[in-house]
Design an enzyme around this catalytic site. Structure first.
Site, PDB file in Angstrom:
ATOM      1  N   GLN A  38      31.332  33.470  48.876  1.00  0.00           N
ATOM      2  CA  GLN A  38      31.376  33.505  47.419  1.00  0.00           C
ATOM      3  C   GLN A  38      31.720  32.134  46.842  1.00  0.00           C
ATOM      4  O   GLN A  38      32.172  31.234  47.550  1.00  0.00           O
ATOM      5  CB  GLN A  38      32.348  34.573  46.927  1.00  0.00           C
ATOM      6  CG  GLN A  38      33.699  34.587  47.619  1.00  0.00           C
ATOM      7  CD  GLN A  38      34.332  35.973  47.724  1.00  0.00           C
ATOM      8  OE1 GLN A  38      33.950  36.900  47.020  1.00  0.00           O
ATOM      9  NE2 GLN A  38      35.319  36.108  48.592  1.00  0.00           N
ATOM     10  N   HIS A  69      48.717  44.966  40.493  1.00  0.00           N
ATOM     11  CA  HIS A  69      49.184  45.189  41.865  1.00  0.00           C
ATOM     12  C   HIS A  69      50.262  46.271  41.952  1.00  0.00           C
ATOM     13  O   HIS A  69      50.321  47.003  42.946  1.00  0.00           O
ATOM     14  CB  HIS A  69      49.695  43.866  42.466  1.00  0.00           C
ATOM     15  CG  HIS A  69      48.589  42.898  42.765  1.00  0.00           C
ATOM     16  ND1 HIS A  69      48.534  41.631  42.227  1.00  0.00           N
ATOM     17  CD2 HIS A  69      47.472  43.027  43.523  1.00  0.00           C
ATOM     18  CE1 HIS A  69      47.446  41.009  42.660  1.00  0.00           C
ATOM     19  NE2 HIS A  69      46.783  41.837  43.437  1.00  0.00           N
ATOM     20  N   ASP A 113      40.061  40.837  55.243  1.00  0.00           N
ATOM     21  CA  ASP A 113      39.277  40.151  54.207  1.00  0.00           C
ATOM     22  C   ASP A 113      38.147  39.395  54.888  1.00  0.00           C
ATOM     23  O   ASP A 113      38.325  38.804  55.950  1.00  0.00           O
ATOM     24  CB  ASP A 113      40.173  39.185  53.413  1.00  0.00           C
ATOM     25  CG  ASP A 113      39.533  38.819  52.085  1.00  0.00           C
ATOM     26  OD1 ASP A 113      39.996  39.318  51.046  1.00  0.00           O
ATOM     27  OD2 ASP A 113      38.541  38.041  52.080  1.00  0.00           O
ATOM     28  N   ASP A 162      41.254  46.643  47.742  1.00  0.00           N
ATOM     29  CA  ASP A 162      41.571  45.685  46.663  1.00  0.00           C
ATOM     30  C   ASP A 162      40.441  44.666  46.637  1.00  0.00           C
ATOM     31  O   ASP A 162      40.579  43.539  47.112  1.00  0.00           O
ATOM     32  CB  ASP A 162      42.923  45.032  46.975  1.00  0.00           C
ATOM     33  CG  ASP A 162      43.341  44.041  45.914  1.00  0.00           C
ATOM     34  OD1 ASP A 162      42.784  44.075  44.803  1.00  0.00           O
ATOM     35  OD2 ASP A 162      44.235  43.215  46.204  1.00  0.00           O
ATOM     36  N   PRO A 171      30.048  40.391  48.364  1.00  0.00           N
ATOM     37  CA  PRO A 171      30.700  40.839  49.599  1.00  0.00           C
ATOM     38  C   PRO A 171      31.259  42.263  49.549  1.00  0.00           C
ATOM     39  O   PRO A 171      31.634  42.806  50.580  1.00  0.00           O
ATOM     40  CB  PRO A 171      31.829  39.823  49.787  1.00  0.00           C
ATOM     41  CG  PRO A 171      32.037  39.188  48.472  1.00  0.00           C
ATOM     42  CD  PRO A 171      30.766  39.319  47.677  1.00  0.00           C
TER      43      PRO A 171
HETATM   44  N1  SPD Z   1      36.776  42.684  37.320  1.00  0.00           N
HETATM   45  C1  SPD Z   1      38.047  42.615  37.898  1.00  0.00           C
HETATM   46  C2  SPD Z   1      38.186  43.294  39.194  1.00  0.00           C
HETATM   47  C3  SPD Z   1      39.124  42.565  40.042  1.00  0.00           C
HETATM   48  C4  SPD Z   1      39.438  43.246  41.278  1.00  0.00           C
HETATM   49  N2  SPD Z   1      40.019  42.431  42.271  1.00  0.00           N
HETATM   50  C5  SPD Z   1      41.356  42.177  42.069  1.00  0.00           C
HETATM   51  C6  SPD Z   1      41.970  41.435  43.187  1.00  0.00           C
HETATM   52  C7  SPD Z   1      43.427  41.313  42.942  1.00  0.00           C
HETATM   53  N3  SPD Z   1      44.191  41.367  44.111  1.00  0.00           N
END
Ligand code: SPD
Length: 314
Positions: A38, A69, A113, A162, A171
């Site tokens: 990315q 979070h 990840d 997440d 991804p």
């Molecule tokens: N459009 C926003 C979506 C974001 C999701 N990912 C958040 C990662 C934070 N840990």
């Protein structure tokens, strides 16, 4: 605009929909690279502090990340009661891991990840978010596709997806499909809980959320929406919550506070028994849309979330 005084020369523009742009004035670009997966920026914004932007989509920032979070992690943890093993798919910034580690009984946090460079950038530039989580002995980071990893593991009390939004060819889109949710179901313990970021609750753009939850419902006996209100996401945000056994969606406030008091080290900024009750209550129009949703995402027919090449964004 009469009377308005802008305070930035550089702007990051996230295309939320084909008709809506959420712009943030940027004081400094701290990092920019094209990783194998990315396009990555870490910026210092004027209003919301340091932010991670991937493929032109705002992911998280020091100014409001706790509003995402804390509900993402503590809602499933409280409903579970005593989580010991948690798997985080995505979570490169370490914010979800940081929250998970506050629980005394947590023995293992596995972050899966796909993007080594994203994790390294967050480790370097966003210590306010991870707060050293990557160095905790209970945490392991595995670099790879969460789909593959989850298919080869089991016994998780909570799985947290997440992820980035499922933009076409990005991804994350495979991790919003029935096949991925089935793999998560198989990898959870019988009382395990699954949660993911599932999209906007904005009325014209709620399809991703309702279809994602409907897809999860094809796999889990119980699936619902919970809400996180994160200003930098541009609209109220939905998280999907799923389990194999029924969950108490109206938990007693004092009981939740007592559980948090006895289970957590450190402070929570937005989450307590009262806040959790609100997180679990979804407005009528969202419930109606969910009840009428029939679409199911699969690998053959995955989500194609609105996204745009990041070159045009900064
Ligand atoms: N459009 C926003 C979506 C974001 C999701 N990912 C958040 C990662 C934070 N840990």
């Amino acid at each position: 605009m009469p009377g308005a005084k802008l305070a930035a020369d550089l702007w990051i523009s996230e295309y939320l929909t084909p008709h809506d742009i959420w712009q943030h004035g940027v004081d400094r670009i701290l990092a920019h690279c094209k990783t194998p997966h990315q396009d990555l920026y870490v910026v210092e914004s004027g209003a919301y502090g340091k932010a991670l932007v991937l493929d032109g989509k705002w992911q998280t920032c020091t100014g409001d990340e706790f509003l995402y979070h804390e509900p993402l992690v503590h809602t499933p943890f409280v409903l579970h009661g005593r989580p010991r093993r948690v798997l985080i798919a995505g979570g490169a910034d370490g914010g979800a891991a940081r929250e998970a580690l506050k629980w005394h009984h947590i023995e293992q946090v596995l972050i899966v990840d796909i993007d080594f460079e994203a994790v390294e950038a967050c480790r370097k530039w966003l210590p306010e978010i991870h707060q050293g989580a990557f160095d905790d002995p209970r945490v392991r980071v595995e670099y790879g596709d969460a789909f593959d990893v989850i298919q080869n593991t089991h016994g998780w009390d909570v799985i947290i997806a997440d992820l980035t939004d499922p933009i076409e060819n990005g991804p994350a889109y495979k991790l919003f499909t029935r096949e991925f949710f089935a793999a998560c179901h198989a990898a959870l313990t019988p009382d395990g809980i699954f949660v993911n970021q599932a999209g906007s609750m904005s009325p014209p753009f709620m399809n991703l959320l309702t279809r994602t939850v409907n897809t999860i419902s094809a796999v889990f006996c119980h699936a619902t929406v919970i809400q996180a209100n994160v200003p930098t996401y541009g609209s109220p945000w939905g998280l999907a919550l799923a389990s194999k056994t029924p969950l108490d969606m109206q938990p007693n406030i004092k009981a939740t506070d007592a559980l948090l008091e006895s289970s957590i080290n450190g402070d929570l900024r937005m989450f307590d028994g009262q806040a959790m009750l609100g997180i679990l209550q979804i407005p009528k129009h969202v419930r109606t849309r969910l009840a009428n949703e029939t679409a199911v995402y699969s690998l053959a027919d995955p989500p194609r979330f609105f996204g745009c090449s990041s070159e045009t964004h900064v």
